[in-house]
Design a protein around this motif. Structure first.
Motif, PDB file in Angstrom:
ATOM      1  N   ILE A  13       0.840  -1.206   0.000  1.00 11.41           N
ATOM      2  CA  ILE A  13       0.000   0.000   0.000  1.00 11.41           C
ATOM      3  C   ILE A  13       0.871   1.251   0.000  1.00 11.41           C
ATOM      4  O   ILE A  13       0.621   2.213  -0.716  1.00 11.41           O
ATOM      5  N   GLY A  14       1.924   1.257   0.794  1.00 12.01           N
ATOM      6  CA  GLY A  14       2.893   2.350   0.767  1.00 12.01           C
ATOM      7  C   GLY A  14       2.634   3.431   1.797  1.00 12.01           C
ATOM      8  O   GLY A  14       1.497   3.691   2.183  1.00 12.01           O
ATOM      9  N   ARG A  15       3.704   4.062   2.250  1.00 10.75           N
ATOM     10  CA  ARG A  15       3.587   5.116   3.256  1.00 10.75           C
ATOM     11  C   ARG A  15       3.264   6.459   2.611  1.00 10.75           C
ATOM     12  O   ARG A  15       3.543   6.700   1.437  1.00 10.75           O
ATOM     13  N   ILE A  16       2.697   7.333   3.404  1.00 14.11           N
ATOM     14  CA  ILE A  16       2.391   8.687   2.966  1.00 14.11           C
ATOM     15  C   ILE A  16       3.693   9.477   2.816  1.00 14.11           C
ATOM     16  O   ILE A  16       4.590   9.379   3.661  1.00 14.11           O
ATOM     17  N   LYS A  17       3.789  10.246   1.760  1.00 16.02           N
ATOM     18  CA  LYS A  17       4.982  11.052   1.523  1.00 16.02           C
ATOM     19  C   LYS A  17       5.214  12.005   2.696  1.00 16.02           C
ATOM     20  O   LYS A  17       4.306  12.697   3.143  1.00 16.02           O
ATOM     21  N   GLY A  18       6.431  12.004   3.193  1.00 14.96           N
ATOM     22  CA  GLY A  18       6.779  12.873   4.307  1.00 14.96           C
ATOM     23  C   GLY A  18       6.820  12.166   5.646  1.00 14.96           C
ATOM     24  O   GLY A  18       7.341  12.696   6.628  1.00 14.96           O
ATOM     25  N   ILE A  19       6.267  10.942   5.712  1.00 17.70           N
ATOM     26  CA  ILE A  19       6.279  10.170   6.953  1.00 17.70           C
ATOM     27  C   ILE A  19       7.381   9.123   6.860  1.00 17.70           C
ATOM     28  O   ILE A  19       7.367   8.271   5.972  1.00 17.70           O
ATOM     29  N   ASP A  20       8.328   9.191   7.766  1.00 20.13           N
ATOM     30  CA  ASP A  20       9.473   8.285   7.719  1.00 20.13           C
ATOM     31  C   ASP A  20       9.084   6.851   8.067  1.00 20.13           C
ATOM     32  O   ASP A  20       9.426   5.918   7.345  1.00 20.13           O
ATOM     33  N   ARG A  21       8.393   6.692   9.195  1.00 20.56           N
ATOM     34  CA  ARG A  21       8.039   5.356   9.660  1.00 20.56           C
ATOM     35  C   ARG A  21       6.608   5.347  10.195  1.00 20.56           C
ATOM     36  O   ARG A  21       6.346   5.903  11.264  1.00 20.56           O
ATOM     37  N   PRO A  22       5.683   4.753   9.477  1.00 20.88           N
ATOM     38  CA  PRO A  22       4.327   4.617  10.024  1.00 20.88           C
ATOM     39  C   PRO A  22       4.351   3.879  11.367  1.00 20.88           C
ATOM     40  O   PRO A  22       5.227   3.043  11.618  1.00 20.88           O
ATOM     41  N   GLY A  23       3.404   4.202  12.229  1.00 24.00           N
ATOM     42  CA  GLY A  23       3.347   3.603  13.556  1.00 24.00           C
ATOM     43  C   GLY A  23       2.055   2.838  13.771  1.00 24.00           C
ATOM     44  O   GLY A  23       1.008   3.176  13.214  1.00 24.00           O
ATOM     45  N   LEU A  24       2.141   1.803  14.594  1.00 24.84           N
ATOM     46  CA  LEU A  24       0.959   0.992  14.920  1.00 24.84           C
ATOM     47  C   LEU A  24       0.331   1.543  16.189  1.00 24.84           C
ATOM     48  O   LEU A  24       1.005   1.705  17.210  1.00 24.84           O
ATOM     49  N   THR A  25      -0.951   1.835  16.100  1.00 21.30           N
ATOM     50  CA  THR A  25      -1.635   2.449  17.238  1.00 21.30           C
ATOM     51  C   THR A  25      -2.804   1.596  17.697  1.00 21.30           C
ATOM     52  O   THR A  25      -3.417   0.885  16.902  1.00 21.30           O
ATOM     53  N   THR A  26      -3.082   1.646  18.984  1.00 21.86           N
ATOM     54  CA  THR A  26      -4.239   0.939  19.528  1.00 21.86           C
ATOM     55  C   THR A  26      -4.927   1.820  20.567  1.00 21.86           C
ATOM     56  O   THR A  26      -4.323   2.762  21.106  1.00 21.86           O
ATOM     57  N   THR A  27      -6.183   1.511  20.824  1.00 24.59           N
ATOM     58  CA  THR A  27      -6.976   2.256  21.802  1.00 24.59           C
ATOM     59  C   THR A  27      -7.162   1.403  23.041  1.00 24.59           C
ATOM     60  O   THR A  27      -7.526   0.228  22.948  1.00 24.59           O
ATOM     61  N   LEU A  28      -6.917   1.998  24.204  1.00 24.40           N
ATOM     62  CA  LEU A  28      -7.018   1.289  25.474  1.00 24.40           C
ATOM     63  C   LEU A  28      -7.997   2.009  26.396  1.00 24.40           C
ATOM     64  O   LEU A  28      -8.210   3.221  26.272  1.00 24.40           O
ATOM     65  N   PRO A  29      -8.585   1.274  27.351  1.00 29.19           N
ATOM     66  CA  PRO A  29      -9.579   1.898  28.233  1.00 29.19           C
ATOM     67  C   PRO A  29      -8.955   2.730  29.349  1.00 29.19           C
ATOM     68  O   PRO A  29      -7.845   2.459  29.807  1.00 29.19           O
ATOM     69  N   VAL A  30      -9.678   3.751  29.773  1.00 31.93           N
ATOM     70  CA  VAL A  30      -9.343   4.514  30.979  1.00 31.93           C
ATOM     71  C   VAL A  30     -10.304   4.047  32.073  1.00 31.93           C
ATOM     72  O   VAL A  30     -11.518   4.042  31.882  1.00 31.93           O
ATOM     73  N   LEU A  31      -9.760   3.657  33.220  1.00 33.22           N
ATOM     74  CA  LEU A  31     -10.580   2.997  34.237  1.00 33.22           C
ATOM     75  C   LEU A  31     -11.039   3.920  35.355  1.00 33.22           C
ATOM     76  O   LEU A  31     -12.076   3.677  35.965  1.00 33.22           O
ATOM     77  N   ASN A  32     -10.278   4.954  35.635  1.00 31.78           N
ATOM     78  CA  ASN A  32     -10.560   5.745  36.837  1.00 31.78           C
ATOM     79  C   ASN A  32     -10.733   7.234  36.561  1.00 31.78           C
ATOM     80  O   ASN A  32     -10.289   8.071  37.339  1.00 31.78           O
ATOM     81  N   ASN A  33     -11.370   7.554  35.450  1.00 32.84           N
ATOM     82  CA  ASN A  33     -11.584   8.953  35.109  1.00 32.84           C
ATOM     83  C   ASN A  33     -12.961   9.099  34.475  1.00 32.84           C
ATOM     84  O   ASN A  33     -13.162   8.666  33.345  1.00 32.84           O
ATOM     85  N   PRO A  34     -13.920   9.698  35.179  1.00 30.79           N
ATOM     86  CA  PRO A  34     -15.275   9.808  34.632  1.00 30.79           C
ATOM     87  C   PRO A  34     -15.366  10.685  33.385  1.00 30.79           C
ATOM     88  O   PRO A  34     -16.347  10.604  32.647  1.00 30.79           O
ATOM     89  N   ASP A  35     -14.348  11.507  33.148  1.00 28.45           N
ATOM     90  CA  ASP A  35     -14.362  12.413  31.995  1.00 28.45           C
ATOM     91  C   ASP A  35     -13.673  11.833  30.762  1.00 28.45           C
ATOM     92  O   ASP A  35     -13.615  12.483  29.721  1.00 28.45           O
ATOM     93  N   ASP A  87     -12.262  -4.492  28.678  1.00 29.61           N
ATOM     94  CA  ASP A  87     -12.216  -5.160  27.376  1.00 29.61           C
ATOM     95  C   ASP A  87     -11.889  -4.142  26.284  1.00 29.61           C
ATOM     96  O   ASP A  87     -12.773  -3.488  25.738  1.00 29.61           O
ATOM     97  N   TYR A  88     -10.599  -4.025  25.962  1.00 31.80           N
ATOM     98  CA  TYR A  88     -10.171  -3.037  24.966  1.00 31.80           C
ATOM     99  C   TYR A  88     -10.621  -3.394  23.551  1.00 31.80           C
ATOM    100  O   TYR A  88     -10.621  -2.539  22.665  1.00 31.80           O
TER     101      TYR A  88
END
Length: 347
Positions: free
Chosen positions: A114-136, A281-282
């Motif tokens: 697929i290829g990286r976007i021009k200008g980005i040296d190294r794409p990064g892998l990201t994930t979403t994790l839960p916040v347990l103790n913050n009502p906001d 459960d992330y």
């Protein structure tokens, strides 16, 4: 209605193709604006398909196994489900690529096909994790979590920008707080890479950088976006997953060893335990995204089942509808001189 198309590796994952197909059908019923191309061995995939409405099966003779060496497999197994699905995205036949298969092969397909976007040296892998103790705050974003073990300050600087865009467009966080994962909150903590990165992020005009954050504070909502090198990020992610699973097992074992009184108490607290399990459960947030490539590339855990597949497709839908890749391309195109200057300064 604008129709979106997702290329799915039907053969990737511990429970493929059964759970992948079930998840795709669930997502198909949720989202009438999405069509799916399922790449795999049709004789193994088709028996699990209830109806072919908006689902097209594409023959892929080969499968990249979990134990295959990623780059070699991408180059040698040209007729694999991962390679063919990634090629469809590259060629504009699909809008996004999804798999629960070999992580390294998925990353390699994203970068090499697929290829990286021009200008980005190294794409990064990201994930979403839960916040347990913050009502906001109920979740936070973390990257990199495994795409690059060796990372330079400029890569971390770019991850902060990528994370900001994802948090704004997909998670709906206005002006997200950016934190740098480190072994202390003081500005002078860490090795030379982290010290240089801290200085660069602190001087960035369009980032809401809040400084260093420690791993013990992540689940308390220390930041909306946590920037890390891939080695540390992956270690923290696996430790968080392992701790959550171990605590749930410990609670269950303690209840079983507690006799009749413990079991009765557990029965009364069953709704509470279910709420805690759901909060931890992330997988409800979807899969890991390879940010910095020319189209959405999303990977879920190998043990993924149908519900997580469907949730991840909802995540992909949000990425496509919010044009996150287009926004990133525009940003790095408009700030190319700034990127060059930052790269030189961080050498």
């Amino acid at each position: 209605m604008n129709i979106l198309k997702i290329a799915v590796d039907a053969m990737g994952g511990d429970y493929a193709p059964k759970e992948i197909v079930a998840g795709v059908e669930e997502a198909r019923d949720r989202y009438p604006e999405i069509e799916f191309d399922l790449y795999g061995q049709i004789d193994k995939v088709k028996p699990f398909l209830t109806t072919s409405d908006r689902i097209n099966l594409v023959q892929a003779d080969e499968v990249i196994a979990m134990e295959d060496e990623p780059v070699k497999a991408i180059r040698r197994k040209k007729q694999s489900s991962i390679v063919l699905a990634a090629q469809a995205v590259r060629d504009g036949e699909a809008d996004a690529f999804f798999s629960a298969g070999n992580t390294g092969a998925i990353l390699a397909a994203g970068l090499l096909i697929i290829g990286r976007i021009k200008g980005i040296d190294r794409p990064g892998l990201t994930t979403t994790l839960p916040v347990l103790n913050n009502p906001d705050q109920d979740q936070f974003l973390m990257l990199d979590v495994g795409a690059n073990a060796d990372t330079k300050p400029f890569n971390l600087y770019q991850y902060a920008i990528l994370g900001k865009y994802y948090a704004q467009t997909v998670m709906g966080v206005e002006n997200p707080r950016i934190g740098l994962l480190n072994n202390g909150t003081e500005a002078d903590k860490g090795d030379l890479v982290h010290k240089a990165t801290h200085e660069a992020l602190a001087n960035a005009k369009d980032l809401n950088f809040i400084g260093n954050v420690e791993s013990r504070e992540l689940l308390n909502g220390a930041a909306d976006v946590v920037v890390s090198d891939g080695f540390s990020g992956n270690a923290v992610l696996k430790n968080t997953e392992g701790t959550a699973l171990s605590m749930l097992k410990l609670i269950k074992q303690s209840i079983m060893d507690g006799g009749l009184g413990g079991k009765l108490g557990a029965a009364l607290l069953k709704p509470t335990f279910k709420a805690i399990q759901a909060k931890m459960d992330y997988s409800q947030y979807g899969g890991a995204v390879l940010l910095g490539v020319k189209a959405p590339v999303i990977k879920t855990h190998g043990s993924t089942k149908a519900e997580t597949v469907a949730n991840t497709i909802g995540q992909i839908k949000s990425m496509l509808e919010n044009h996150i890749v287009d926004d990133v391309v525009t940003y790095f195109g408009e700030h190319s001189d700034e990127m060059i200057a930052a790269k030189e300064a961080l050498k």
